[in-house]
Design an enzyme around this catalytic site. Structure first.
Site, short mmCIF file in Angstrom:
data_model
loop_
_atom_site.label_atom_id
_atom_site.label_comp_id
_atom_site.label_asym_id
_atom_site.label_seq_id
_atom_site.Cartn_x
_atom_site.Cartn_y
_atom_site.Cartn_z
N GLY A 155 0.81 -1.22 0.00
CA GLY A 155 0.00 0.00 0.00
C GLY A 155 0.83 1.26 0.00
CG MET A 170 8.26 2.26 2.81
SD MET A 170 8.05 0.93 4.04
CE MET A 170 9.22 1.48 5.27
CG ASN A 227 10.46 5.26 2.66
OD1 ASN A 227 10.90 4.17 2.94
ND2 ASN A 227 9.62 5.46 1.65
CD GLU A 276 2.24 3.79 5.18
OE1 GLU A 276 3.32 3.65 5.79
OE2 GLU A 276 1.49 2.83 4.91
N1 TRP Z 1 5.68 -0.59 6.41
C1 TRP Z 1 4.71 -0.57 5.35
C2 TRP Z 1 3.39 -0.21 6.03
O1 TRP Z 1 2.71 -1.03 6.54
C3 TRP Z 1 4.58 -1.89 4.67
C4 TRP Z 1 5.35 -2.05 3.40
C5 TRP Z 1 5.36 -1.23 2.35
C6 TRP Z 1 6.13 -3.14 3.00
N2 TRP Z 1 6.10 -1.74 1.35
C7 TRP Z 1 6.59 -2.91 1.72
C8 TRP Z 1 6.50 -4.31 3.61
C9 TRP Z 1 7.37 -3.80 1.02
C10 TRP Z 1 7.30 -5.21 2.93
C11 TRP Z 1 7.73 -4.96 1.65
O2 TRP Z 1 3.07 0.89 6.19
ZN ZN Z 2 2.55 0.15 8.57
#
Ligand code: TRP
Ligand code: ZN
Length: 882
Positions: free
Chosen positions: A268, A270, A272, A305
């Site tokens: 969905g 990320m 960062n 996020e």
């Molecule tokens: N940390 C992300 C979320 O839940 C999850 C995520 C995004 C992710 N891209 C990914 C996990 C690629 C593994 C691989 O908000």
């Molecule tokens: Zn998350």
């Protein structure tokens, strides 16, 4: 069968890294085929670590072209390098040293979408969980935190925008057609939160002033021309930032917050640091192209996020076993946000529907694992609904056990004590134990024991003693690797309703600890007595879904109808209507299988029609009540030897019976709930659309003529109504000329808009019946399909496998064989995506014999294929074994 020799990771093996990483300096010279990455890493040996121990860095498909220690080339006998790792020997005993590593990577041919890749001409990174090691050799583990400086160099004409985490330091042209930009992130972070984006994108700008007066620049980057579609995301972002200040006391901590929407993305979005990267599906919306569900998803994921900035980024995970520390907690936070922005009861119903549809089957099948797993082969396969959604439920139960004030104090302590650290679930739970003085050790079994607990209840009323006795028993089913279980601490919210609908207030509650309306079930078997109850009460158990359990409680339909009518907790009303419906649907399925007519309880029809027509209830709630348990819900309830065709037919007949009985009410609602002005995406208007469309669905169920739906399709002025009409046409009248015409019109109108075409693919992929497979095969040849784009693949193949019970589970097994071929094909490019779609077979053992044996054969075919990725081989082996 081929045996896998992949490494297995164990929680108990955790040890801190030998070397402390002090600083990271990265320089990227971007090129689609040949990007040069120079990493300068400053380390020192951790106190007490044996000076003979080498520094071992992770890599993944890397090519190294340079290596220096303190600016001097490292001799061959002092290092070993493979695509997977770099080992350095003869390093300083305690003094800091600088390692410079040069790697060459090809973003353009990176089809796994992990590490640095290209999407639509834009360079972009995805580093969680272990993608950073595809960029450079690195201690790629979440407990290694460092401050990063990033320099990006690229061709100025094609790549004008150069972004990374933190604050912008500066940039300039370089005279050779290239330019550079430098970014500095002052917050120490693990490598999985690194991000780089470079390309040519449009931007929407705004700003936010934090509670303490810091001005934050907000930027959302999207494809040129799509800027107006980012307005809702920006609005959701500002509301999220304010809400986190008001409810959790958390402020943003950089001068700039950026979101980039990309069209090729495995998940969905990320989180960062300072530079969230999103699947464009969760950013872009306007009334013409987005449904109410899309708007709600965007709001939730933008919030999710953003909330990670504190729960995940400022406080991160010690190791990947602790994934739920950030994900469960952050889902809980985004659920609470949406509940506050919309209707709390309706949001809770949607959450529980989702939990039961996705997490309960996972917990009941071969892929079951604890919220905090203690072993894994491929961490990508643990971004599961158990870690996310059950993890959120566990957090919610802590809030329920402690009450709002103590929960808030526990969260405050967590933020204060662990800011800047990489921590564990034990650290998190300790904060709540400390502020409350409660022993949470038994409660912590929710993190370590897999499986959905089954609670069996029965009640008796003693009029002479004015006492009501409730007997409760709990059983946690065995799951892979966990044959026996301890009893859990289960918070069960309970209400006793009197005949007039009012709530009985007990004088005493004996036999079980009770706080407010929460019963603390802690033993295998417990009896609780409520005294001072003047007449036989009707019990409402697990109000608000206070615990994620299966409940076995045989209540007469009349009692359930009483709850459905009088409960003060709206969620419990919805739950009661479902509890009336389920036995009807299960019995109906048995009737279909035996060739008997399907009968439908009058109580169910009355409850549904009453809820539908009750103007005192909000439309969104009424719509939720009208949506009967899905075919998958019924299959789960039946549990074994299931026949998807019989379930489908039984549900169809029950819906038709309700439709006939409620004909007048549904006709009136279709009229009454018509929009009274131009489209707005707010929860109230969405609720009216939902109720109107639910009523339209019932109207159609009782009719043989597609014309009224075709009219609704033509008249729709927003995507919610248009897609609902198209779905009704496809699902109810798949062969009608009107349906073909509507599909063509939709395709023509939206053929340049890939996200809308995904809906067009999904409607067809979910059309019930044995013909679905040929339709899906045909669509794979359509020019609008693209097997390399995860959204297209999920829309067509994912929808078919996850959301078309009769089509996918064709009795001849063709659906499974098709899936096996697709999985092997996708696995060659994008293992993460392949592994995720393969989980659609996780409940194969519950199918009736013929289908189960076809499914097993298809799974074996996958398992025996050469060159399987670790992702797919891990899933297929667990599914076959469990
Ligand atoms: N940390 C992300 C979320 O839940 C999850 C995520 C995004 C992710 N891209 C990914 C996990 C690629 C593994 C691989 O908000
Ligand atoms: Zn998350």
């Amino acid at each position: 069968m081929r045996t896998e020799t992949g490494q297995i990771f164990h929680l108990e093996d955790y040890a801190p890294a030998d070397f402390v990483l002090e600083r990271v300096d990265l320089t990227f010279e971007l090129d689609p085929k040949d990007t040069k990455v120079e990493a300068r890493l400053i380390f020192h040996r951790r106190d007490g670590v044996d000076p003979a121990r080498p520094l071992v860095l992770d890599g993944d498909e890397l090519t190294m072209t340079g290596l220096m220690l303190d600016q001097v080339d490292i001799p061959a006998n002092d290092h070993d390098v493979t695509p997977q790792s770099l080992t350095l020997r003869n390093l300083p005993e305690s003094a800091p040293f600088e390692v410079t590593i040069v790697t060459q990577i090809a973003p353009e041919s990176n089809t796994k979408l992990m590490g640095l890749y290209r999407t639509n001409g834009v360079y972009c990174t995805q580093c969680e969980a272990e993608g950073f090691r595809r960029i450079t050799y690195f201690p790629d583990r979440p407990d290694v935190l460092a401050v990063y400086t990033v320099n990006i160099i690229a061709d100025k004409a094609t790549t004008p925008l150069l972004l990374s985490n933190g604050n912008y330091l500066g940039g300039a042209g370089m005279g050779d057609g290239r330019h550079f930009a430098a970014w500095f992130d002052p917050h120490p972070k693990p490598s999985y939160l690194f991000a780089l984006v470079a390309g040519d994108l449009g931007v929407v700008e705004d700003s936010f002033t934090t509670a303490s007066g810091r001005e934050v620049a907000l930027k959302i980057y999207v494809e040129h021309g799509k800027e107006p579609r980012a307005a809702y995301a920006m609005d959701a972002l500002k509301r999220s930032m304010r809400w986190d200040e008001e409810v959790f006391g958390r402020e943003y901590d950089l001068d700039i917050f950026m979101i980039v929407a990309v069209s090729d993305f495995n998940m969905g979005a990320m989180e960062n640091k300072g530079l969230n990267v999103f699947n464009d599906k969760y950013v872009l919306a306007d009334p013409e192209t987005a449904t109410d569900q899309d708007y709600a998803n965007i709001e939730a994921i933008i919030a999710h996020e953003y909330f990670h900035n504190w729960t995940g980024n400022r406080i991160t995970c010690r190791d990947w076993f602790q994934l739920c520390l950030k994900e469960g907690l952050t889902v809980y936070r985004d659920h609470e946000f949406s509940a506050d922005q919309r209707s709390r009861a309706v949001k809770r119903i949607a959450e529980v529907r989702h939990l039961k549809a996705e997490q309960f089957p996972e917990d009941a099948g071969p892929l079951a694992h604890p919220v905090r797993p203690d072993t894994y082969r491929e961490i990508n396969n643990f971004y599961t609904t158990t870690v996310y959604e059950k993890g959120s439920e566990v957090t919610r139960m802590i809030a329920t056990l402690l009450g709002p004030d103590l929960f808030k104090r526990g969260m405050d302590l967590y933020f204060e004590r662990h800011d800047g650290q990489a921590v564990t679930i034990e650290d998190f739970v300790a904060c709540f134990a400390e502020v409350s003085g409660r022993d949470l050790s038994q409660f912590s079994l929710w993190y370590t024991q897999a499986g959905t607990p089954l609670v069996t209840a029965s009640g008796t009323y003693d009029a002479a003693r004015q006492a009501f006795t409730l007997s409760l028993e709990q059983m946690v089913p065995p799951t892979p690797g966990q044959p026996t279980k301890e009893p859990m601490h289960i918070p069960l919210r309970v209400g006793l309703l009197l005949e007039d609908g009012s709530e009985a207030k007990a004088q005493r509650i004996d036999g079980i600890e009770a706080t407010g309306d929460v019963l603390h079930l802690t033993e295998r078997s417990q009896t609780v007595t409520f005294t001072g109850i003047a007449s036989r009460p009707v019990v409402s158990l697990n109000r608000g879904f206070s615990a994620p359990i299966n409940l076995h409680f045989e209540q007469p339909p009349a009692d359930l109808a009483h709850v459905a009518l009088h409960e003060s907790d709206l969620f419990a009303r919805w739950q009661a209507v479902n509890a009336i419906a389920m036995p009807n649907l299960v019995a109906g399925t048995a009737a279909v299988a035996a060739g008997r007519p399907v009968e439908c309880d009058a109580t169910l029809i009355e409850a549904l029609v009453a809820a539908a027509g009750d103007a005192g209830l909000e439309p969104a709630f009424r719509a939720q009540t009208l949506a009967l348990p899905s075919e998958a819900d019924i299959a789960r309830e039946i549990g074994r030897d299931t026949d998807p065709d019989a379930i489908h037919e039984a549900r169809r007949q029950v819906v038709a019976a309700v439709a006939r009985a409620g004909h007048a009410v549904f006709a009136r609602l279709v009229d009454e709930m018509r929009a009274d002005g131009p489209f707005t995406p707010d929860a109230q208007s969405a609720g009216r659309r939902a109720l109107r469309n639910a009523a339209l669905g019932y109207r159609v169920a009782a009719e043989e003529d597609p014309a009224p739906v075709a009219d609704a399709f033509a008249a729709a002025d927003n995507m919610t109504d248009r897609l609902q009409a198209l779905t009704l046409l496809c699902h109810r009248f798949p062969e009608a000329a009107e349906t073909g015409a509507a599909l063509d019109a939709f395709r023509r109108r939206f053929e340049t808009d890939a996200l809308v075409i995904d809906k067009w693919l999904s409607v067809q992929a979910s059309t019930p019946g044995a013909g679905a497979l040929e339709r899906v095969r045909g669509l794979m040849g359509d020019g609008l399909f693209n097997a390399n784009n995860p959204n297209r693949v999920r829309a067509l193949i994912g929808t078919f496998a996850f959301s078309n019970p009769t089509g996918f589970n064709r009795a001849d097994g063709e659906g499974y064989r098709f899936l096996a071929a697709q999985i092997l094909d996708i696995d060659g490019r994008n293992p993460q995506l392949a592994a995720r779609i393969l989980t659609s077979l996780r409940s194969w053992r519950a199918l009736e014999e013929t289908r189960a044996s076809h499914a097993r054969a298809a799974l074996r075919q996958i398992a025996q294929a050469p060159r399987l990725s670790p992702d797919v081989s891990d899933i297929v082996e667990r599914i076959l074994k469990g």
